[in-house]
Design an enzyme around this catalytic site. Sequence first.
Site, PDB file in Angstrom:
ATOM      1  N   ASN A 234       0.803  -1.232   0.000  1.00 29.83           N
ATOM      2  CA  ASN A 234       0.000   0.000   0.000  1.00 29.83           C
ATOM      3  C   ASN A 234       0.835   1.280   0.000  1.00 29.83           C
ATOM      4  OD1 ASN A 234       0.634  -0.805   2.681  1.00 29.83           O
ATOM      5  ND2 ASN A 234      -0.911   0.575   3.474  1.00 29.83           N
TER       6      ASN A 234
ATOM      7  N   GLU B 127       3.828  -4.843  12.364  1.00 29.07           N
ATOM      8  CA  GLU B 127       2.860  -3.759  12.201  1.00 29.07           C
ATOM      9  C   GLU B 127       1.735  -4.310  11.317  1.00 29.07           C
ATOM     10  OE1 GLU B 127       6.197  -0.213  12.636  1.00 29.07           O
ATOM     11  OE2 GLU B 127       5.145  -0.414  10.736  1.00 29.07           O
TER      12      GLU B 127
ATOM     13  N   CYS C  45      -3.209   1.501   6.562  1.00 25.19           N
ATOM     14  CA  CYS C  45      -3.576   0.731   7.753  1.00 25.19           C
ATOM     15  C   CYS C  45      -4.216   1.631   8.811  1.00 25.19           C
ATOM     16  CB  CYS C  45      -2.346   0.049   8.327  1.00 25.19           C
ATOM     17  SG  CYS C  45      -1.058   1.221   8.766  1.00 25.19           S
TER      18      CYS C  45
ATOM     19  N   GLU D 203       7.795   0.541  16.836  1.00 20.12           N
ATOM     20  CA  GLU D 203       8.949   1.090  16.117  1.00 20.12           C
ATOM     21  C   GLU D 203       8.814   2.607  16.160  1.00 20.12           C
ATOM     22  OE1 GLU D 203      10.543  -0.975  12.719  1.00 20.12           O
ATOM     23  OE2 GLU D 203       9.259  -2.717  13.064  1.00 20.12           O
TER      24      GLU D 203
HETATM   25  P1  NAD Z   1      -0.068  -9.239   3.291  1.00 20.14           P
HETATM   26  O1  NAD Z   1       0.036  -9.660   4.700  1.00 20.14           O
HETATM   27  O2  NAD Z   1      -0.910 -10.028   2.354  1.00 20.14           O
HETATM   28  O3  NAD Z   1       1.384  -9.211   2.613  1.00 20.14           O
HETATM   29  C1  NAD Z   1       2.457  -8.485   3.170  1.00 20.14           C
HETATM   30  C2  NAD Z   1       3.754  -9.149   2.788  1.00 20.14           C
HETATM   31  O4  NAD Z   1       3.833 -10.438   3.390  1.00 20.14           O
HETATM   32  C3  NAD Z   1       3.936  -9.361   1.283  1.00 20.14           C
HETATM   33  O5  NAD Z   1       5.283  -9.097   0.951  1.00 20.14           O
HETATM   34  C4  NAD Z   1       3.604 -10.838   1.126  1.00 20.14           C
HETATM   35  O6  NAD Z   1       4.213 -11.436   0.005  1.00 20.14           O
HETATM   36  C5  NAD Z   1       4.163 -11.418   2.414  1.00 20.14           C
HETATM   37  N1  NAD Z   1       3.571 -12.673   2.829  1.00 20.14           N
HETATM   38  C6  NAD Z   1       2.312 -13.122   2.611  1.00 20.14           C
HETATM   39  N2  NAD Z   1       2.136 -14.343   3.181  1.00 20.14           N
HETATM   40  C7  NAD Z   1       3.326 -14.667   3.760  1.00 20.14           C
HETATM   41  C8  NAD Z   1       3.782 -15.806   4.503  1.00 20.14           C
HETATM   42  N3  NAD Z   1       2.990 -16.833   4.772  1.00 20.14           N
HETATM   43  N4  NAD Z   1       5.045 -15.786   4.960  1.00 20.14           N
HETATM   44  C9  NAD Z   1       5.860 -14.727   4.726  1.00 20.14           C
HETATM   45  N5  NAD Z   1       5.499 -13.644   4.011  1.00 20.14           N
HETATM   46  C10 NAD Z   1       4.228 -13.607   3.538  1.00 20.14           C
HETATM   47  O7  NAD Z   1      -0.511  -7.709   3.330  1.00 20.14           O
HETATM   48  P2  NAD Z   1      -0.855  -6.760   2.104  1.00 20.14           P
HETATM   49  O8  NAD Z   1      -2.152  -7.225   1.503  1.00 20.14           O
HETATM   50  O9  NAD Z   1       0.348  -6.638   1.236  1.00 20.14           O
HETATM   51  O10 NAD Z   1      -1.083  -5.344   2.846  1.00 20.14           O
HETATM   52  C11 NAD Z   1      -2.300  -4.936   3.406  1.00 20.14           C
HETATM   53  C12 NAD Z   1      -2.341  -5.251   4.884  1.00 20.14           C
HETATM   54  O11 NAD Z   1      -1.230  -4.676   5.544  1.00 20.14           O
HETATM   55  C13 NAD Z   1      -3.551  -4.657   5.584  1.00 20.14           C
HETATM   56  O12 NAD Z   1      -4.038  -5.593   6.520  1.00 20.14           O
HETATM   57  C14 NAD Z   1      -2.990  -3.459   6.325  1.00 20.14           C
HETATM   58  O13 NAD Z   1      -3.718  -3.019   7.450  1.00 20.14           O
HETATM   59  C15 NAD Z   1      -1.644  -3.950   6.696  1.00 20.14           C
HETATM   60  N6  NAD Z   1      -0.712  -2.823   6.946  1.00 20.14           N
HETATM   61  C16 NAD Z   1      -0.373  -2.527   8.241  1.00 20.14           C
HETATM   62  C17 NAD Z   1       0.478  -1.442   8.502  1.00 20.14           C
HETATM   63  C18 NAD Z   1       0.874  -1.034   9.900  1.00 20.14           C
HETATM   64  O14 NAD Z   1       1.755  -0.190  10.048  1.00 20.14           O
HETATM   65  N7  NAD Z   1       0.263  -1.563  10.952  1.00 20.14           N
HETATM   66  C19 NAD Z   1       0.971  -0.708   7.432  1.00 20.14           C
HETATM   67  C20 NAD Z   1       0.587  -1.041   6.146  1.00 20.14           C
HETATM   68  C21 NAD Z   1      -0.254  -2.124   5.903  1.00 20.14           C
HETATM   69  O1  6OD Z   2       4.031   6.423   9.099  1.00 24.01           O
HETATM   70  C1  6OD Z   2       4.553   5.315   9.362  1.00 24.01           C
HETATM   71  O2  6OD Z   2       5.675   5.224   9.878  1.00 24.01           O
HETATM   72  C2  6OD Z   2       3.824   4.091   9.062  1.00 24.01           C
HETATM   73  N1  6OD Z   2       4.415   2.929   9.423  1.00 24.01           N
HETATM   74  C3  6OD Z   2       2.619   4.164   8.448  1.00 24.01           C
HETATM   75  C4  6OD Z   2       1.827   3.043   8.142  1.00 24.01           C
HETATM   76  C5  6OD Z   2       0.787   3.179   7.306  1.00 24.01           C
HETATM   77  C6  6OD Z   2      -0.028   2.057   6.940  1.00 24.01           C
HETATM   78  O3  6OD Z   2      -0.536   1.892   5.873  1.00 24.01           O
END
Ligand code: NAD
Ligand code: 6OD
Length: 436
Positions: A113, A212, A246, A417
């Site tokens: 994202n 995260e 997120c 972090e």
């Molecule tokens: P995802 O979990 O599907 O994938 C993230 C990464 O993990 C990708 O590189 C993917 O290839 C890898 N991955 C998937 N399955 C795996 C496994 N079994 N073992 C190791 N690696 C694996 O997430 P996404 O769809 O790419 O992103 C969207 C999600 O991320 C949403 O839930 C969003 O809330 C979350 N997100 C959280 C934050 C935060 O800071 N808390 C920030 C951005 C996105």
């Molecule tokens: O601002 C940041 O440091 C951070 N980790 C943002 C995350 C955004 C999620 O989509």
Amino acid sequence: MYEAVAAARNALDDKWGAMNVRDRAAALYKVAAAIEARFDCFVAAEVADTGKPVALASRVDIPRAAANFRTFADLIKLAGIESFQTDTADGRTALNYAVRKPLGVVGVITPWNLPLLLLTWKVAPAMACGNTVVVKPSEETPATATLLADAMKDAGIPDGVYNVVHGFGEGSAGEFLSTHPGVDALTFTGESRTGAAIMAAAAPTVKPVSFELGGKNAAIVFADCDFEETADGLADAVFLNTGQVCLSAERIYVEHSIFEKIVDALKRRAEALTSTLGPLISKEHREKVLGYYRLAREEGACVVTGGGVPQFGDKRDGGWYVEPTILTGLAESARCVKEEIFGPVCHIAPFHDEAQAIAMANDTKYGLAASVWTSNLKRGHRVAHQMKAGITWVNCWFLRDLRTPFGGAGLSGIGREGGMHSLNFYSELNNICVKL
Ligand code: NAD
Ligand code: 6OD
């Protein structure tokens, strides 16, 4: 994968691990400058991979990547160490002090994202602490992680310090990295379910993890808010990056006396955004979001605006667009109120008093972010203190200071972090006790 981890191990044992903090920080400033020197390439790559608007990548994603390197270069130069003079009950005296060492080879797994922003948010502090990294960006957005390798070269970072492996998650590069015995720690951003799988994969080799994860974030709007500022802030919190943040607010709780007015103000903003929002990341993700739009109707929602696919009458009709969508009228137990959708959509519900608003906002298994909108700052502080969230914004959203703790409670993550929290996660702190 094996070559990447071996290269990272060699670089750790060779130049990078032995480099002093001043030189390492200087190298990170050069990485920030190298990103800026290739700014247009980074923007073009991020836009090509994600479909996000050029203006958004230019304003948010790429500047933050450079800022991540500068911030952690600054911080590592200024980071002190703990020390204690110890006087024991039996009359002995000692000096205790901690030394900061790298963890080793850090595996970095990131989502699609905010690809470069989120990857550098982890790579920069890991490198600042003397670690070498193997990164696995999302299969959806591989380009900027690769371009970053060029920027590393421009900046004179030794070979093997920053390594990129591309591939999928389960049964592919992500899983191999999580289980690799030569990887000393894992840092991950992505879905909560994926975090659980990575935690299980990392368990046999007892790797430290920093996660995260997802969110189902609430905004609480009081009747005394600055109305226009709040409506603009909420529009950002719901629709920025087509809701694929997120931290996005997917649940908005509004004091009943201004409920209709807020719904109407957000509806106008959503409709004005329809032609400028970027697409979702993929066909699959659009199917997921449209599935929630359908589910919302089945669960009894009133669709105030949106709820479908926009028709532009041009080639955008072949892209993964959805309409910005506002829902009302759902029960708090509805799946659309409980589950992360990760699209340009929110549910707006009225509340009658502060305690009810807090209870509804906190009724979630997640705990990433919240926002409170009020001109009564005493109330703003009071409510913020009660939010189950790693970060609560008062009268703003996604206003970041990179020195502050960042992370989530519950399903939203493990650890913090940001600032010294990053430096402490990416370091092995060794205590030395010297009898005086
Ligand atoms: P995802 O979990 O599907 O994938 C993230 C990464 O993990 C990708 O590189 C993917 O290839 C890898 N991955 C998937 N399955 C795996 C496994 N079994 N073992 C190791 N690696 C694996 O997430 P996404 O769809 O790419 O992103 C969207 C999600 O991320 C949403 O839930 C969003 O809330 C979350 N997100 C959280 C934050 C935060 O800071 N808390 C920030 C951005 C996105
Ligand atoms: O601002 C940041 O440091 C951070 N980790 C943002 C995350 C955004 C999620 O989509």
